[in-house]
Structures are given as C-alpha cells and as structure tokens.
Design a protein around this motif. Structure first.
Motif, PDB file in Angstrom:
ATOM      1  N   GLY A  93      83.700 -23.882 -33.130  1.00  0.00           N
ATOM      2  CA  GLY A  93      82.955 -25.116 -33.468  1.00  0.00           C
ATOM      3  C   GLY A  93      82.618 -25.774 -32.238  1.00  0.00           C
ATOM      4  O   GLY A  93      82.560 -27.026 -32.049  1.00  0.00           O
ATOM      5  N   LYS A 141      87.374 -23.608 -38.000  1.00  0.00           N
ATOM      6  CA  LYS A 141      86.501 -24.305 -37.389  1.00  0.00           C
ATOM      7  C   LYS A 141      86.811 -25.693 -37.155  1.00  0.00           C
ATOM      8  O   LYS A 141      87.344 -26.027 -38.243  1.00  0.00           O
ATOM      9  CB  LYS A 141      85.018 -23.973 -38.075  1.00  0.00           C
ATOM     10  CG  LYS A 141      83.936 -24.637 -37.095  1.00  0.00           C
ATOM     11  CD  LYS A 141      82.755 -24.479 -37.681  1.00  0.00           C
ATOM     12  CE  LYS A 141      81.596 -25.020 -37.154  1.00  0.00           C
ATOM     13  NZ  LYS A 141      80.199 -24.802 -37.449  1.00  0.00           N
ATOM     14  N   HIS A 186      82.245 -19.066 -30.022  1.00  0.00           N
ATOM     15  CA  HIS A 186      82.045 -20.548 -30.117  1.00  0.00           C
ATOM     16  C   HIS A 186      81.497 -21.009 -31.425  1.00  0.00           C
ATOM     17  O   HIS A 186      81.842 -22.265 -31.595  1.00  0.00           O
ATOM     18  CB  HIS A 186      81.353 -20.881 -28.901  1.00  0.00           C
ATOM     19  CG  HIS A 186      81.998 -20.876 -27.494  1.00  0.00           C
ATOM     20  ND1 HIS A 186      82.266 -22.293 -26.796  1.00  0.00           N
ATOM     21  CD2 HIS A 186      82.679 -20.087 -26.642  1.00  0.00           C
ATOM     22  CE1 HIS A 186      82.970 -22.091 -25.943  1.00  0.00           C
ATOM     23  NE2 HIS A 186      83.077 -20.618 -25.571  1.00  0.00           N
ATOM     24  N   ALA A 187      80.794 -20.338 -32.058  1.00  0.00           N
ATOM     25  CA  ALA A 187      80.258 -20.828 -33.405  1.00  0.00           C
ATOM     26  C   ALA A 187      81.489 -20.914 -34.314  1.00  0.00           C
ATOM     27  O   ALA A 187      81.595 -21.659 -34.958  1.00  0.00           O
ATOM     28  CB  ALA A 187      79.256 -19.812 -33.791  1.00  0.00           C
ATOM     29  N   ALA A 188      82.066 -19.805 -34.202  1.00  0.00           N
ATOM     30  CA  ALA A 188      83.608 -19.992 -35.034  1.00  0.00           C
ATOM     31  C   ALA A 188      84.615 -20.989 -34.591  1.00  0.00           C
ATOM     32  O   ALA A 188      85.245 -21.540 -35.506  1.00  0.00           O
ATOM     33  CB  ALA A 188      84.363 -18.584 -34.950  1.00  0.00           C
ATOM     34  N   ASP A 195      79.998 -25.877 -28.632  1.00  0.00           N
ATOM     35  CA  ASP A 195      79.002 -25.578 -27.834  1.00  0.00           C
ATOM     36  C   ASP A 195      79.301 -24.706 -26.548  1.00  0.00           C
ATOM     37  O   ASP A 195      80.321 -25.256 -26.106  1.00  0.00           O
ATOM     38  CB  ASP A 195      77.908 -26.892 -27.676  1.00  0.00           C
ATOM     39  CG  ASP A 195      77.452 -27.359 -28.903  1.00  0.00           C
ATOM     40  OD1 ASP A 195      77.215 -26.652 -29.793  1.00  0.00           O
ATOM     41  OD2 ASP A 195      77.100 -28.476 -28.804  1.00  0.00           O
ATOM     42  N   ASP A 199      78.632 -16.445 -27.962  1.00  0.00           N
ATOM     43  CA  ASP A 199      77.988 -17.259 -28.699  1.00  0.00           C
ATOM     44  C   ASP A 199      78.640 -17.227 -30.179  1.00  0.00           C
ATOM     45  O   ASP A 199      78.946 -18.337 -30.779  1.00  0.00           O
ATOM     46  CB  ASP A 199      76.627 -17.064 -29.110  1.00  0.00           C
ATOM     47  CG  ASP A 199      75.652 -17.246 -27.884  1.00  0.00           C
ATOM     48  OD1 ASP A 199      76.100 -18.024 -26.710  1.00  0.00           O
ATOM     49  OD2 ASP A 199      74.640 -16.735 -27.527  1.00  0.00           O
ATOM     50  N   GLU A 200      79.046 -16.010 -30.480  1.00  0.00           N
ATOM     51  CA  GLU A 200      79.599 -15.988 -31.985  1.00  0.00           C
ATOM     52  C   GLU A 200      81.169 -16.479 -31.915  1.00  0.00           C
ATOM     53  O   GLU A 200      81.520 -17.151 -33.072  1.00  0.00           O
ATOM     54  CB  GLU A 200      79.831 -14.334 -32.329  1.00  0.00           C
ATOM     55  CG  GLU A 200      80.314 -14.226 -33.636  1.00  0.00           C
ATOM     56  CD  GLU A 200      80.501 -12.395 -33.480  1.00  0.00           C
ATOM     57  OE1 GLU A 200      81.343 -11.981 -34.681  1.00  0.00           O
ATOM     58  OE2 GLU A 200      79.866 -11.882 -32.889  1.00  0.00           O
ATOM     59  N   ARG A 253      88.541 -20.484 -26.286  1.00  0.00           N
ATOM     60  CA  ARG A 253      87.215 -20.528 -26.017  1.00  0.00           C
ATOM     61  C   ARG A 253      86.909 -19.602 -24.842  1.00  0.00           C
ATOM     62  O   ARG A 253      87.923 -19.211 -23.961  1.00  0.00           O
ATOM     63  CB  ARG A 253      86.713 -21.922 -25.614  1.00  0.00           C
ATOM     64  CG  ARG A 253      87.719 -22.367 -24.205  1.00  0.00           C
ATOM     65  CD  ARG A 253      87.296 -23.896 -24.123  1.00  0.00           C
ATOM     66  NE  ARG A 253      85.913 -24.213 -23.496  1.00  0.00           N
ATOM     67  CZ  ARG A 253      85.678 -25.473 -23.550  1.00  0.00           C
ATOM     68  NH1 ARG A 253      86.720 -26.541 -23.788  1.00  0.00           N
ATOM     69  NH2 ARG A 253      84.335 -25.743 -23.433  1.00  0.00           N
TER      70      ARG A 253
END
Length: 512
Positions: free
Chosen positions: A108, A35, A104-106, A110, A101-102, A405
């Motif tokens: 870092g 991340k 992009h969370a990994a 938005d 969403d998963e 991304r």
C-alpha cells in the motif's frame, strides 16, 4: 468483525505516531500481506538501539538499506559498516523492477527510486576517506583494554603515558609507542627507575608482542594522523538530508582485532564529543554494524564490558546502534537486553542447536495471539521479517510479521567509474587523505638517544685523552727523576769528573 479486521485494527492502533516515523512495510497474517496495515518505527526511538538478524539471503542487508535511506531523508546522518561490500549502491537510484512494484502494491506504498548523499570511507588502503586515530587519543585505559593487558602491564602503559606527557613526547602512531616501550627498559632505564620506579623488561616485551599483533592486522594504517573528527559524521546536505557514511571493511574480515579496536575507539570518541541530550525528536547519528559477531567473537572480557557500558550510555547522546548478524545469540546478553527495535528475518532449523537457538530467539519477542513465534521464524520468506519496536512512550508495539518495503536506491554496488566520481567530489577525501608524519615520540626519542650516545662518546674520548696525557706526564716524570737521581750520586760524580778521566788517561799513557 473478522479475525483479519481485528488484526488490522490491532496493528494500526499500535503503530499510531504523533511525530516523524519510518514505515518499514505492512503486517502479514496467515502468510498474506494486509494492505495499509503499516508497521512503523517512531523516529524519536531510533536512539534506543536495535538488532537486524536472520539467515544468509533472507534480506538483512536490504532492511539495513531501507532504514538508512529513510533516516537520511529525515535529516539523520548514518554510519554503515560495509563488511560484504554491497552497500555503495545507496548513492544511485534503483532501476526499478516489476517485483518491486508488485511488493509495494501489496503493502500500500508508492515506490520512489532515488539515490542518497554518500561518503565512502576506509580503514585500510582501499579507496575512500581515511579513518585514523592517534595513540594519545585512546588513552592508557582504553589502549590497555584493547591490547587485553594484565593489571601490571596496564600500569606500565599508564606510566609510559605519564612520562610522555611530562616530557612533551606526542604518542601518535604505533612506532611511537613501540619506541617508548623499548626506551624505558634500555637506554632510559635509569631515568624511568629514578622517576617512576623500575619497569620489567618481561612486561614491556609482552606488551610489545600485543602491539605487533595489532600492527599485523593493519593497525599501522589506522593509528596516526590526521585524526578523524566525529563532527564530520554528522553532516547534512543543503536540502537537509543526512549523509550516509559507508565504511568499506571488505578486507578486514580476517582482522577482528582491528575491527573491534576501531569500533571501540569510535564509540568512545562519539561519547566524549557529543553533549547529553536525552530523548529528542530524532537521533543525532545512527550506526549500523554489519556482521556484528566480528566485534564480539574474539573480544576479551574487558573489551566486551567496555562495549556494553558504551551501548548503555551512548543513547543519552542521541546515538542509535544497530547490530546486524545472522543469529541473535551472536550478541552478548548484556547488549541484547538494551535493544529497542528487533527485526528478525527467517532462521533455518537444520540441527538441534538451530532449533534451540530459534526457541531462545522466540522468547525475546512479546506474546501474541496471532502468531506462533517460534514457528513463523522458520516460515518467513525473503524480504519478510518479524518486527518488534517501541512506541513514542517506550512501550513495545504489537509484534508483526512484516512484508518489508524495497530500497529506493540501487540494490547493487557502484561501478568503478561511479565510485571514482563519488570520491573525486568528496571534500573529506581532500581533508583526510594527506599522509602526515610530523615529529613525535619516535623521532624525539631517537634524537635523545643519539645525543646521549654522542655525549657518551665525547666523554669516553675525553677520558681516553686524559688517560693518555696522564700516562705521558707520568713517563716524563720518571725520566726526570732518573736524571736527578744520577746527577746527585757522588760515585757517578767522581767517575764522570774531568780530573778522574785525565788521571785514567795519564795512567794508561805511562803503561804504554
């Protein structure tokens, strides 16, 4: 400091940028996404060209989409070659998904869903802004290379262009060029011979066959007016976002000659039009050529040399070229050596040839202590890629296996209604889709031939009339001569005299 911390520092230090940049995703180590270990490409190096490669289904198109979106957001116009027909969704925002969403969370980052300013274009009868160019814009050298002509044949093409220039005959479309080819060895043979030397009918026949090959692949739709102006690829919106120009090419996959013809003409036109600018803060235009092997597979050596030359030179005009293909070996080495950004998605090793290709691909990347490059090339998952870029000083950034991304726009095509609405709102459709067929070489030569034939017919009629009159005069002259000859004969005079006739009648009376 652990290995992961060292790797994080290695990646982030190597991707520090002072100017604008594009964040592709976050680096991976040992199969895990680190991340905030962002992998970036400085915007100022996007004119250094690049490669997006990988097996089918590994995420090449989505990577292309991400790059196009981010360039547009930063005011850089983009041109996309849409061979598969799956890029029109850039005009609509992504509907979102839990997996996005998963991801992009990994990484870092938005996630923001949005659509982009899109212009749909076409080389054929598909809906969109029609792209055309005239024969005269190609010029004799480029046209000869596209047709793969011999030196002798290329010389004839140069003579034909000179003749048309001297006689103000516009060469606009293929029928113009075909007509002048026929004219120079038939009706205009003597005219050409007197001014430019003899032109072989065998050579013009060979050139004509090459022209027909282009024509059969749709060249008759491409060559003509109204010519597309390169400046219309450079448009931005009122809020300074670059237009994404998508050329729909789904119906010309089996027409590589037309595809390479268009690409070479467009690159040449861009090179001639744009001023020199060297390295600036961001490129003027970035082009993505999907299924790039279609350009190179059936291209002649002369055509390949021309493409290679333009790739080397066009960078100084602020234009970046990005080739999208399944295997890096699809791109000629002379072109591959010019590329600054390489995004390599997974390769599959099913055969000995595949394994050899993977070893060759691995050699094109910087050495790193964190990866076995050849091994990781076959282990990457969908949406993951090996990235090698250039920093702002032109040095290679650290090699990074990257979790890419997701696109902000829709990862699917537009519906028919959405597409039609997009075309209805387009100013370029109104500008370029009117068909123009003004008087040019074809019509002018036909008129010239008709006038020559009319003059020839009049001359032949006059000659026939003069022959008839001469014949009549000659016959009349013979009759007059006979009469004069008879009148001057003394025997005839005696036999026809009144005295002689009376004497004869007198003798006959006595006898009776």
């Amino acid at each position: 400091m652990g290995r992961q911390d060292e790797f994080f520092k290695h990646i982030t230090n190597g991707n520090i940028t002072k100017g604008e940049s594009i964040t592709l995703g976050s680096a991976m180590l040992d199969g895990k996404t680190i991340k905030d270990a962002f992998v970036k490409v400085p915007l100022k190096t996007m004119n250094r060209h690049g490669l997006i490669a990988g097996a089918t289904g590994t995420g090449k198109t989505k990577t292309l989409q991400v790059l196009a979106e981010n360039l547009s957001d930063q005011g850089v116009p983009v041109l996309l070659m849409d061979i598969k027909g799956d890029l029109s969704g850039l005009a609509q925002p992504s509907p979102g998904h839990a997996k996005i969403d998963e991801r992009h969370a990994a990484i870092g980052l938005d996630f923001e869903a949005k659509g982009f300013p899109v212009e749909i274009m076409s080389l054929s009868e598909q809906d969109g802004v029609r792209l055309r160019a005239t024969i005269i814009e190609f010029g004799p050298v480029l046209l000869s290379r596209i047709l793969d002509l011999t030196d002798t044949q290329a010389g004839i093409v140069a003579v034909i262009f000179k003749y048309c220039d001297d006689n103000k005959l516009p060469l606009l479309d293929l029928k113009d060029f075909k007509k002048i080819l026929q004219y120079c060895t038939n009706e205009g043979k003597e005219e050409f011979k007197e001014e430019y030397g003899r032109i072989s009918s065998a050579s013009t026949g060979a050139i004509l066959r090459k022209v027909i090959e282009i024509e059969q692949q749709g060249g008759d739709l491409f060559f003509g007016e109204k010519s597309f102006e390169v400046e219309d690829l450079m448009r931005t919106t009122r809020d300074s976002r670059g237009y994404i120009n998508i050329i729909r090419l789904t119906d010309i996959q089996d027409k590589p000659k037309l595809f390479s013809t268009f690409m070479l003409s467009l690159l040449a036109e861009i090179y001639e039009t744009l001023p020199e600018q060297g390295d600036s803060g961001k490129p003027e235009l970035v082009m993505f050529i999907d299924e790039a092997h279609l350009i190179f597979n059936q291209a002649s050596k002369a055509l390949l040399n021309q493409i290679e030359s333009i790739v080397k030179l066009i960078r100084s005009k602020g234009v970046g070229l990005y080739f999208v293909t399944q295997n890096p070996t699809d791109i000629p080495e002379g072109v591959l050596s010019q590329l600054g950004l390489k995004i390599q998605h997974a390769l599959r090793a099913f055969t000995a040839k595949d394994r050899k290709a993977i070893k060759l691909a691995a050699q094109n990347y910087p050495d790193t202590e964190y990866y076995d490059t050849a091994e990781i090339l076959t282990a990457l998952g969908t949406g993951e890629a090996l990235v090698s870029a250039l920093d702002e000083k032109g040095r290679p950034t650290p090699l990074a296996a990257t979790m890419m991304r997701a696109p902000m726009s829709r990862m699917d095509i537009l519906t028919p209604n959405e597409l039609q609405n997009l075309l209805d709102d387009s100013k370029l459709v109104l500008k370029y889709n009117e068909e123009i067929d003004r008087e040019s070489a074809y019509e002018m030569l036909n008129k010239k031939i008709d006038k020559a034939e009319e003059a020839k017919a009049k001359l032949e009629a006059q000659e026939e009339k003069e022959k008839a009159e001469a014949k009549a005069r000659k016959a009349a002259s013979r009759t007059t001569t006979r009469r004069r000859s008879t009148a001057q004969n003394p025997i005839v005079k005696v036999l026809t005299s009144a005295t002689f006739i009376r004497s004869v009648f007198g003798i006959l009376k006595k006898v009776m």
